[in-house]
Design an enzyme around this catalytic site. Structure first.
Site, PDB file in Angstrom:
ATOM      1  N   THR A 176       5.038  -0.985   5.252  1.00  0.00           N
ATOM      2  CA  THR A 176       3.810  -1.732   5.392  1.00  0.00           C
ATOM      3  C   THR A 176       4.333  -2.734   6.513  1.00  0.00           C
ATOM      4  OG1 THR A 176       4.233  -3.480   3.784  1.00  0.00           O
ATOM      5  CG2 THR A 176       3.122  -1.454   3.366  1.00  0.00           C
ATOM      6  N   GLU A 330       0.776   3.472   2.394  1.00  0.00           N
ATOM      7  CA  GLU A 330       0.927   4.095   1.325  1.00  0.00           C
ATOM      8  C   GLU A 330       0.422   5.425   0.863  1.00  0.00           C
ATOM      9  OE1 GLU A 330       1.306  -0.465   0.522  1.00  0.00           O
ATOM     10  OE2 GLU A 330      -0.030   0.902   1.855  1.00  0.00           O
ATOM     11  N   LYS A 441     -14.506 -16.101  -0.600  1.00  0.00           N
ATOM     12  CA  LYS A 441     -15.039 -16.576  -2.089  1.00  0.00           C
ATOM     13  C   LYS A 441     -15.527 -18.306  -1.875  1.00  0.00           C
ATOM     14  CE  LYS A 441     -14.467 -15.450  -6.728  1.00  0.00           C
ATOM     15  NZ  LYS A 441     -13.709 -14.538  -7.682  1.00  0.00           N
ATOM     16  N   TRP A 446     -18.808 -13.839  -3.669  1.00  0.00           N
ATOM     17  CA  TRP A 446     -18.038 -13.127  -2.611  1.00  0.00           C
ATOM     18  C   TRP A 446     -18.925 -13.148  -1.213  1.00  0.00           C
ATOM     19  CZ3 TRP A 446     -15.720  -8.373  -5.138  1.00  0.00           C
ATOM     20  CH2 TRP A 446     -14.390  -8.713  -5.768  1.00  0.00           C
TER      21      TRP A 446
END
Length: 546
Positions: A176, A330, A441, A446
């Site tokens: 990553t 992944e 947030k 959200w």
């Protein structure tokens, strides 16, 4: 009955037997053009594998690469896994410190690098503990170091057949980009990548929106634009070889060169992150080739980040057919594609059409996908309820190398947690509304940074935009927009806010979503994979509301 092994070797052998005379071209900006065929490339990969064996590379050894989209990188994609070793493409955009960490953590035994990276490699060498073999790719421009040159290495090898290997042996590893802490290593077996290749081929060849019917009648060309150091180049070097398509490798990314190649090589399909598409649409030389591109109508599959509706519109106007894919390091990477069912009708309303087009899409075969709440319960498919995307598929990495805790965290409940926040639509599509780390947030509610970016990008003066959450004493976080204007365009903070207020009045977003501040800049920072690096922006502007 003997079990037939699902390996990349068996795919490669099939490609050689059936499509051996199909061209593979390397056409870089500096003009070292090479026109080969799958058959010729198959023999060269056998020789390369044999030479690597002579240099002490054996089964299970890891071979790192630092290269652009070259024909040698294409050969390494087949030769290294084919001999039972492990291919490890390094993200050349990462910081030297991260590269040292990754190579040492992976215990790479060989490093094969393009001459462009010779100065960097020389600086890294004293810190690379496991590397015993260095090979350079001079790319027809002369040797940059005293390390063996790859063409000399290939000539020393014999075209010996690849060995029989287990489908459960590791074929590749990748790391990553380390946006949250140190990069994490993921690995993929031959079985995983073979199934990913087969299923991807089914989707690209047969699914509405990606299939090109004319390619069943004559040879079509795929341009490998996705960096091959990024998640297997999204698997397309293997997938389009299996489909028997002609492939073109453009070397280092150069927008002017790419639009020229699309026109001159009649490219029917290519893929990349939104930033790459934007750079093609703003390339100074685009006007020279736009009529030809409009005639060809190449499919451009966007992944790596959300495709803003405005960018999709601009791509359509320039002659591209924009499409969306979704995955991550992944997951090898493809999980979903923005294809259309053969029975569904396209919306006549343009805004609805582009909303459908830019949705994250439907899972491809063998991908089990859900959008869930924090208790792993599926959220309603109402297009409103927000949850996290979790998946299971044969090609999702089973673990992070040497990191049991992060593996347990990612695979909790028997599902791989992507960290992507999305809504589930009634038709089964998903639409990502944010990364878990990027969602804002505010006051316990959200705010989707992606939705705000999409709306701001429709302003005629805006070229690029990133919306970030900035610490706020009262609300916890508030949205701040960082904007790059188009060359010669002007706009004020109030102009952008007024533009967004139209969408408030139309009921598309609530008023409290309006950014607290608009910041204008000349350039947005990018990650090693070409995405906007919000981590840098968050650090840079963390005190802007104090």
């Amino acid at each position: 009955m003997e079990k037939y092994q699902l390996t990349l070797n068996n795919i490669w052998k099939y490609v050689k037997e059936v499509f051996g005379d199909v061209e593979v071209a390397y056409l870089p900006p500096h003009g070292n053009n090479i026109r080969s065929t799958y058959g010729r490339e198959y023999e060269r990969t056998l020789r390369l594998a044999d030479s690597l064996r002579q240099l002490g590379i054996g089964p299970g050894d890891k071979v790192a690469t630092m290269d652009w989209n070259t024909i040698w990188h294409f050969e390494l994609y087949w030769a290294v896994p084919g001999m039972g070793a492990v291919l490890h493409p390094l993200n050349v955009r990462l910081a030297p410190e991260d590269l040292v960490y990754i190579v040492n953590h992976a215990q790479d035994k060989a490093l094969i690098y393009h001459r462009d990276f010779a100065p960097l490699v020389e600086k890294l060498k004293p810190h690379l503990k496991s590397v015993k073999v260095y090979i350079q790719i001079s790319d027809g421009q002369g040797a940059a170091t005293r390390d063996p040159e790859i063409e000399d290495v290939i000539r020393q090898g014999e075209p010996k057949p690849f060995p029989e290997i287990s489908e459960d042996s590791v074929a590749t590893i990748g790391y990553t980009s380390g946006t949250t802490g140190r990069p994490k290593g993921a690995y993929f077996t031959h079985r995983a990548l073979t199934l990913h290749t087969l299923v991807s081929a089914v989707a690209f060849a047969g699914y509405r929106g990606f299939a090109r019917p004319e390619c069943a009648e004559h040879l079509c060309t795929f341009l490998q634009l996705v960096p091959m150091f990024h998640v297997h180049g999204w698997g397309t070097p293997w997938t389009f070889a299996l489909l028997g398509w002609r492939q073109v490798y453009p070397g280092r990314f150069d927008p002017n060169h790419v639009v020229k190649l699309i026109a001159e090589e009649k490219v029917k399909s290519l893929a990349g992150v939104p930033t790459m598409l934007y750079m093609l649409l703003t390339a100074p030389d685009l006007h020279k080739y736009i009529e030809k591109i409009r005639e060809i109508r190449p499919i451009f599959t966007v992944g790596g980040a959300a495709l803003p509706k405005e960018l999709a519109r601009k791509a359509s106007e320039a002659g591209f057919i924009p499409r969306v894919g979704y995955g991550m390091t992944e997951t090898a990477p493809i999980l979903t594609l923005g294809f259309f069912r053969h029975t569904e009708e396209m919306p006549r309303d343009l805004d609805e059409y582009y909303s459908l087009l830019t949705a994250t899409g439907l899972p491809i075969p063998l991908v089990d996908l859900m959008v869930v709440d924090e208790n792993l319960n599926p959220v309603p498919r109402d297009g409103k309820s927000i949850g996290e995307i979790v998946v299971r598929a044969p090609w999702v990495t089973p673990e992070y190398l040497g990191d049991l805790e992060k593996t347990k965290e990612a695979w909790r409940g028997g599902w791989f947690h992507t960290g992507d926040v999305a809504v589930w639509l009634p038709d089964g599509r998903v639409r990502i509304v944010d990364r878990a780390k990027d969602v804002i947030k505010s006051g316990g509610e959200w705010i989707s940074s992606l939705q705000l970016e999409d709306l701001i990008s429709t302003h005629p003066a805006v070229a690029q935009v990133a919306v970030i959450g900035v610490p706020h004493e009262k609300w916890g976080e508030r949205p701040v927009a960082v904007v790059v204007l188009k060359p010669g365009a002007t706009a004020t903070e109030q102009d952008i806010i007024k533009h967004l207020e139209k969408f408030v009045e139309a009921g598309k977003i609530p008023k409290w979503w309006l950014p607290d501040k608009i910041i204008f800049t000349n350039q947005l920072p990018l990650t090693g994979t070409g995405k906007i690096d919000k981590k840098i922006l968050k650090e840079q502007y963390k005190d802007v509301l104090r």
